[in-house]
Design a protein around this motif. Structure first.
Motif, mmCIF file in Angstrom:
data_model
loop_
_atom_site.group_PDB
_atom_site.id
_atom_site.type_symbol
_atom_site.label_atom_id
_atom_site.label_comp_id
_atom_site.label_asym_id
_atom_site.label_seq_id
_atom_site.Cartn_x
_atom_site.Cartn_y
_atom_site.Cartn_z
ATOM 1 N N VAL A 151 -3.598 -32.192 13.856
ATOM 2 C CA VAL A 151 -2.900 -33.023 14.848
ATOM 3 C C VAL A 151 -2.592 -34.383 14.211
ATOM 4 O O VAL A 151 -3.498 -35.065 13.732
ATOM 5 C CB VAL A 151 -3.772 -33.223 16.113
ATOM 6 C CG1 VAL A 151 -3.145 -34.265 17.032
ATOM 7 C CG2 VAL A 151 -3.938 -31.900 16.863
ATOM 8 N N CYS A 152 -1.289 -34.747 14.206
ATOM 9 C CA CYS A 152 -0.871 -36.005 13.584
ATOM 10 C C CYS A 152 -0.749 -37.116 14.619
ATOM 11 O O CYS A 152 -0.181 -36.904 15.700
ATOM 12 C CB CYS A 152 0.491 -35.841 12.918
ATOM 13 S SG CYS A 152 0.528 -34.574 11.647
ATOM 14 N N ILE A 153 -1.271 -38.273 14.257
ATOM 15 C CA ILE A 153 -1.129 -39.453 15.100
ATOM 16 C C ILE A 153 -0.816 -40.645 14.194
ATOM 17 O O ILE A 153 -1.127 -40.614 13.002
ATOM 18 C CB ILE A 153 -2.412 -39.730 15.924
ATOM 19 C CG1 ILE A 153 -3.645 -39.827 15.006
ATOM 20 C CG2 ILE A 153 -2.638 -38.638 16.968
ATOM 21 C CD1 ILE A 153 -4.942 -40.123 15.763
ATOM 22 N N GLY A 154 -0.177 -41.670 14.747
ATOM 23 C CA GLY A 154 0.119 -42.845 13.918
ATOM 24 C C GLY A 154 0.984 -43.845 14.654
ATOM 25 O O GLY A 154 1.776 -43.466 15.515
ATOM 26 N N GLU A 155 0.823 -45.089 14.274
ATOM 27 C CA GLU A 155 1.560 -46.162 14.943
ATOM 28 C C GLU A 155 2.877 -46.456 14.232
ATOM 29 O O GLU A 155 3.015 -46.216 13.045
ATOM 30 C CB GLU A 155 0.694 -47.430 15.015
ATOM 31 C CG GLU A 155 0.693 -48.309 13.760
ATOM 32 C CD GLU A 155 -0.119 -47.749 12.604
ATOM 33 O OE1 GLU A 155 -0.685 -46.643 12.736
ATOM 34 O OE2 GLU A 155 -0.186 -48.423 11.549
ATOM 35 N N SER A 156 3.837 -47.029 14.960
ATOM 36 C CA SER A 156 5.091 -47.484 14.359
ATOM 37 C C SER A 156 4.867 -48.880 13.773
ATOM 38 O O SER A 156 3.834 -49.507 14.034
ATOM 39 C CB SER A 156 6.188 -47.546 15.417
ATOM 40 O OG SER A 156 5.871 -48.563 16.354
ATOM 41 N N LEU A 157 5.842 -49.361 13.031
ATOM 42 C CA LEU A 157 5.710 -50.695 12.444
ATOM 43 C C LEU A 157 5.614 -51.758 13.543
ATOM 44 O O LEU A 157 4.779 -52.664 13.471
ATOM 45 C CB LEU A 157 6.906 -50.987 11.524
ATOM 46 C CG LEU A 157 6.791 -52.261 10.694
ATOM 47 C CD1 LEU A 157 5.530 -52.278 9.852
ATOM 48 C CD2 LEU A 157 8.022 -52.421 9.804
ATOM 49 N N GLY A 158 6.456 -51.597 14.574
ATOM 50 C CA GLY A 158 6.436 -52.561 15.676
ATOM 51 C C GLY A 158 5.073 -52.600 16.345
ATOM 52 O O GLY A 158 4.562 -53.678 16.690
ATOM 53 N N GLU A 205 -14.121 -26.734 12.813
ATOM 54 C CA GLU A 205 -13.399 -25.602 12.207
ATOM 55 C C GLU A 205 -11.951 -25.548 12.668
ATOM 56 O O GLU A 205 -11.056 -25.205 11.887
ATOM 57 C CB GLU A 205 -14.099 -24.291 12.624
ATOM 58 C CG GLU A 205 -15.049 -23.729 11.599
ATOM 59 C CD GLU A 205 -14.364 -23.446 10.282
ATOM 60 O OE1 GLU A 205 -13.472 -22.571 10.264
ATOM 61 O OE2 GLU A 205 -14.704 -24.099 9.286
ATOM 62 N N ASN A 206 -11.704 -25.839 13.949
ATOM 63 C CA ASN A 206 -10.339 -25.614 14.463
ATOM 64 C C ASN A 206 -9.459 -26.862 14.488
ATOM 65 O O ASN A 206 -8.275 -26.770 14.770
ATOM 66 C CB ASN A 206 -10.367 -24.944 15.853
ATOM 67 C CG ASN A 206 -10.927 -25.835 16.962
ATOM 68 O OD1 ASN A 206 -11.047 -27.036 16.796
ATOM 69 N ND2 ASN A 206 -11.243 -25.226 18.096
ATOM 70 N N LEU A 207 -10.055 -28.025 14.209
ATOM 71 C CA LEU A 207 -9.275 -29.266 14.305
ATOM 72 C C LEU A 207 -9.390 -30.124 13.055
ATOM 73 O O LEU A 207 -10.478 -30.292 12.495
ATOM 74 C CB LEU A 207 -9.772 -30.095 15.507
ATOM 75 C CG LEU A 207 -9.076 -31.446 15.715
ATOM 76 C CD1 LEU A 207 -7.634 -31.246 16.184
ATOM 77 C CD2 LEU A 207 -9.839 -32.318 16.716
ATOM 78 N N VAL A 208 -8.243 -30.653 12.631
ATOM 79 C CA VAL A 208 -8.165 -31.706 11.609
ATOM 80 C C VAL A 208 -7.266 -32.786 12.212
ATOM 81 O O VAL A 208 -6.266 -32.461 12.863
ATOM 82 C CB VAL A 208 -7.513 -31.178 10.301
ATOM 83 C CG1 VAL A 208 -7.350 -32.289 9.279
ATOM 84 C CG2 VAL A 208 -8.332 -30.021 9.706
ATOM 85 N N ILE A 209 -7.625 -34.042 12.026
ATOM 86 C CA ILE A 209 -6.751 -35.136 12.473
ATOM 87 C C ILE A 209 -6.069 -35.722 11.241
ATOM 88 O O ILE A 209 -6.713 -35.920 10.202
ATOM 89 C CB ILE A 209 -7.563 -36.257 13.178
ATOM 90 C CG1 ILE A 209 -8.311 -35.714 14.401
ATOM 91 C CG2 ILE A 209 -6.654 -37.429 13.559
ATOM 92 C CD1 ILE A 209 -7.423 -35.241 15.526
ATOM 93 N N ALA A 210 -4.758 -35.995 11.343
ATOM 94 C CA ALA A 210 -4.073 -36.714 10.266
ATOM 95 C C ALA A 210 -3.605 -38.053 10.805
ATOM 96 O O ALA A 210 -2.829 -38.096 11.761
ATOM 97 C CB ALA A 210 -2.885 -35.917 9.743
ATOM 98 N N VAL A 259 -12.264 -40.954 5.134
ATOM 99 C CA VAL A 259 -11.047 -40.288 4.661
ATOM 100 C C VAL A 259 -11.486 -38.968 4.031
ATOM 101 O O VAL A 259 -12.207 -38.953 3.037
ATOM 102 C CB VAL A 259 -10.264 -41.150 3.642
ATOM 103 C CG1 VAL A 259 -9.159 -40.323 2.984
ATOM 104 C CG2 VAL A 259 -9.667 -42.375 4.329
ATOM 105 N N ASP A 260 -11.068 -37.876 4.646
ATOM 106 C CA ASP A 260 -11.510 -36.548 4.204
ATOM 107 C C ASP A 260 -10.403 -35.777 3.508
ATOM 108 O O ASP A 260 -10.480 -34.550 3.393
ATOM 109 C CB ASP A 260 -12.015 -35.747 5.406
ATOM 110 C CG ASP A 260 -13.135 -36.466 6.135
ATOM 111 O OD1 ASP A 260 -14.105 -36.861 5.462
ATOM 112 O OD2 ASP A 260 -13.041 -36.655 7.352
ATOM 113 N N GLY A 261 -9.370 -36.491 3.066
ATOM 114 C CA GLY A 261 -8.292 -35.823 2.365
ATOM 115 C C GLY A 261 -6.961 -36.449 2.713
ATOM 116 O O GLY A 261 -6.905 -37.539 3.284
ATOM 117 N N GLY A 262 -5.885 -35.745 2.355
ATOM 118 C CA GLY A 262 -4.559 -36.314 2.572
ATOM 119 C C GLY A 262 -3.574 -35.293 3.098
ATOM 120 O O GLY A 262 -3.700 -34.086 2.839
ATOM 121 N N LEU A 263 -2.608 -35.783 3.881
ATOM 122 C CA LEU A 263 -1.445 -34.984 4.276
ATOM 123 C C LEU A 263 -0.277 -35.595 3.511
ATOM 124 O O LEU A 263 0.105 -36.742 3.748
ATOM 125 C CB LEU A 263 -1.225 -35.038 5.791
ATOM 126 C CG LEU A 263 -0.035 -34.235 6.332
ATOM 127 C CD1 LEU A 263 -0.104 -32.773 5.915
ATOM 128 C CD2 LEU A 263 0.014 -34.313 7.866
#
Ligand code: PGA
Length: 245
Positions: free
Chosen positions: A121-128, A154-159, A222-226
């Motif tokens: 599941v990807c989450i993230g803020e905009s520049l504004g 097992e079933n979830l990773v957050i990016a 930090v458990d890795g990268g997307l």
């Protein structure tokens, strides 16, 4: 100990001729502890999943319904049937291009879990939002509304992918990445309990490359990268896999 995950998001890139990248990646993946995942366009999932046992394959989206009259869409079960074990949901490009909301992401995540897929599941803020000092509020809201109950390690990773860092060559400072990842970890522990909360992996995404991957990988939680652009060529992505360990 959470196993690190190097996830490549090929987006709308990749043809049959690019499948050879997987052979090289397979050798690198073998030599490291880090789990390696490639999310190619849906057209390549089947072929790719048959090329390597060392690399997990994932989709880039799926429909919230299991089947039916949705021309052009792909179901979670179809991804699994093609050989995918993961799916990326709620990427900011999907949120922007298709108006996907947190509620959509939550519904899709449930359907994907029902099909046996692990979900990033990807989450993230905009520049504004960052400039207005709203990053933590935005991340907290997206996290609670996009992730359904019944999450496990097992079933979830957050990016965590700041929208302004994707494909721009810009990245937050290591302190800024740490602040958000620590916050996400605390939220997961509060909602799902310490055991599950500590076992969910949290990836950083947004202009990760062979030069900055080792430093980012050292940041707490930090458990890795997307990885987008730098995952397209095995020569680049291999270095990121090595940096992640
Ligand atoms: P990027 O993309 O690595 O090209 O910035 C990351 C992503 O969108 O997942």
């Amino acid at each position: 100990m959470r196993r690190k995950l190097a996830a490549g998001n090929w987006k709308m890139n990749g043809l049959d001729e690019n499948l050879q990248e997987i052979k090289t990646l397979s050798e690198v993946s073998n030599a490291h502890d880090c789990e390696v995942l490639i999310c190619p366009p849906a057209t390549l999932i089947h072929s790719m999943s048959r090329m390597s046992n060392d690399i997990a394959i994932g989709g880039q989206t799926c429909h919230a319904n299991t089947s039916g009259a949705h021309t052009g869409d792909i179901s979670a079960q179809m991804l699994a049937d093609s050989g995918a074990t993961y799916v990326i949901l709620g990427h900011s490009e999907r949120r922007a291009d298709y108006n996907e909301t947190d509620a959509d992401v939550r519904a899709k995540t449930k359907t994907a879990w029902d099909a046996g897929l692990k979900v990033i599941v990807c989450i993230g803020e905009s520049l504004g939002e960052r400039e207005a000092c709203n990053t933590i509020d935005i991340i907290g809201g997206q996290l609670s509304a996009s992730v359904p109950d019944n999450a496990t390690g097992e079933n979830l990773v957050i990016a965590y992918e700041p929208v302004w860092a994707i494909g721009t060559g810009l990245t937050p400072t290591l302190d800024q990445i740490g602040e958000v990842h620590d916050f996400i970890r605390a939220q997961l522990e509060r909602r799902f309990g310490a055991g599950v909360g500590r076992s969910v992996r949290i990836l950083y995404g947004g202009s990760m490359n062979p030069k900055n991957a080792a430093d980012i990988a050292q940041v707490s939680n930090v458990d890795g990268g997307l990885v987008g652009g730098a995952s397209l060529k095995a020569a680049d992505f291999s270095q990121i896999i090595t940096a992640l360990g």
